[in-house]
Motif scaffolding. Structure first.
Motif, PDB file in Angstrom:
ATOM      1  N   LEU A   1     -50.557  12.561 -18.139  1.00 56.12           N
ATOM      2  CA  LEU A   1     -52.012  12.414 -18.047  1.00 56.12           C
ATOM      3  C   LEU A   1     -52.581  11.652 -19.242  1.00 56.12           C
ATOM      4  O   LEU A   1     -53.403  10.749 -19.076  1.00 56.12           O
ATOM      5  CB  LEU A   1     -52.668  13.793 -17.925  1.00 56.12           C
ATOM      6  CG  LEU A   1     -52.302  14.591 -16.677  1.00 56.12           C
ATOM      7  CD1 LEU A   1     -52.843  16.012 -16.784  1.00 56.12           C
ATOM      8  CD2 LEU A   1     -52.790  13.908 -15.419  1.00 56.12           C
ATOM      9  N   ALA A   2     -52.126  12.005 -20.429  1.00 61.39           N
ATOM     10  CA  ALA A   2     -52.606  11.319 -21.631  1.00 61.39           C
ATOM     11  C   ALA A   2     -52.163   9.860 -21.632  1.00 61.39           C
ATOM     12  O   ALA A   2     -52.952   8.960 -21.946  1.00 61.39           O
ATOM     13  CB  ALA A   2     -52.098  12.041 -22.879  1.00 61.39           C
ATOM     14  N   GLY A   3     -50.910   9.634 -21.269  1.00 62.31           N
ATOM     15  CA  GLY A   3     -50.405   8.263 -21.212  1.00 62.31           C
ATOM     16  C   GLY A   3     -51.160   7.416 -20.209  1.00 62.31           C
ATOM     17  O   GLY A   3     -51.462   6.240 -20.468  1.00 62.31           O
ATOM     18  N   SER A   4     -51.492   7.996 -19.082  1.00 69.29           N
ATOM     19  CA  SER A   4     -52.228   7.265 -18.047  1.00 69.29           C
ATOM     20  C   SER A   4     -53.622   6.871 -18.515  1.00 69.29           C
ATOM     21  O   SER A   4     -54.074   5.752 -18.260  1.00 69.29           O
ATOM     22  CB  SER A   4     -52.340   8.110 -16.776  1.00 69.29           C
ATOM     23  OG  SER A   4     -51.075   8.340 -16.232  1.00 69.29           O
ATOM     24  N   LEU A   5     -54.301   7.779 -19.208  1.00 62.54           N
ATOM     25  CA  LEU A   5     -55.639   7.457 -19.709  1.00 62.54           C
ATOM     26  C   LEU A   5     -55.577   6.328 -20.729  1.00 62.54           C
ATOM     27  O   LEU A   5     -56.387   5.393 -20.684  1.00 62.54           O
ATOM     28  CB  LEU A   5     -56.303   8.693 -20.323  1.00 62.54           C
ATOM     29  CG  LEU A   5     -57.699   8.480 -20.905  1.00 62.54           C
ATOM     30  CD1 LEU A   5     -58.674   7.945 -19.854  1.00 62.54           C
ATOM     31  CD2 LEU A   5     -58.216   9.770 -21.520  1.00 62.54           C
ATOM     32  N   VAL A   6     -54.610   6.373 -21.614  1.00 60.07           N
ATOM     33  CA  VAL A   6     -54.468   5.325 -22.624  1.00 60.07           C
ATOM     34  C   VAL A   6     -54.145   3.985 -21.968  1.00 60.07           C
ATOM     35  O   VAL A   6     -54.741   2.954 -22.306  1.00 60.07           O
ATOM     36  CB  VAL A   6     -53.390   5.712 -23.668  1.00 60.07           C
ATOM     37  CG1 VAL A   6     -53.023   4.532 -24.545  1.00 60.07           C
ATOM     38  CG2 VAL A   6     -53.873   6.877 -24.507  1.00 60.07           C
TER      39      VAL A   6
END
Length: 181
Positions: free
Chosen positions: A165-170
């Motif tokens: 999830l964090a990687g996708s937002l970045v």
């Protein structure tokens, strides 16, 4: 992409450390901490006021259920938090996702433009495949020795979705800087 490149450029430096922290703590402890989710929401609330000022920008008409509204972009993006949080609570109650994942998705939703939803789903799918593969590969190789006490190694089929999830937002914000409107 529908996200303005200037907005993505302003959000990214503040979102990046929080996303790194979320990914790290989720792999280490298998939990996304509330203060990280609140930090992400505060970034939108504060930085968004300067990037998408509700008093100076265009108002956009749209429907909120049966009600037709005209609101600033800043407020529409805030409504994403409410909608995604309700969906996340239902998915958590059904046992489909963790509570931390649901809260992170809700806070991250403010940064995602509605027109970019399908692109975000593609980014999320690709990131999930890559993160899951890399995590499982590291789990069964000598790479595990770099962090031998992480909870995510020993949780069976459970996977630290905060990494994805964090990687996708970045990735979404980086693409927004490059290809945004």
């Amino acid at each position: 992409m529908f996200i303005p490149s200037a907005a993505a450029a302003w959000f990214l430096p503040f979102v990046l450390p929080t996303c790194f922290y979320v990914a790290f703590t989720d792999m280490r402890e298998m939990r996304i901490k509330n203060h990280a989710v609140m930090a992400l929401a505060v970034v939108y609330l504060v930085v968004g006021l300067f990037v998408l000022p509700p008093w100076a920008g265009d108002w956009i008409s749209g429907n909120l259920g049966p009600v037709k509204l005209s609101l600033p972009v800043y407020v529409w993006q805030l409504l994403h938090i409410v909608v995604v949080l309700i969906v996340g609570i239902l998915l958590n109650a059904a046992g489909v996702m963790g509570a931390g994942d649901a809260k992170f998705c809700a806070a991250a939703a403010a940064f995602v433009w509605v027109g970019d939803f399908m692109l975000v789903m593609i980014i999320l799918s690709a990131t999930l495949l890559g993160a899951f593969s890399a995590h499982r590969l590291a789990k069964h190789t000598r790479l595990r020795q770099f962090a031998p006490h992480w909870d995510s190694w020993d949780r069976g089929k459970l996977f630290p979705m905060g990494l994805t999830l964090a990687g996708s937002l970045v990735i979404y914000l980086i693409l927004g800087i490059i290809r945004g409107s």
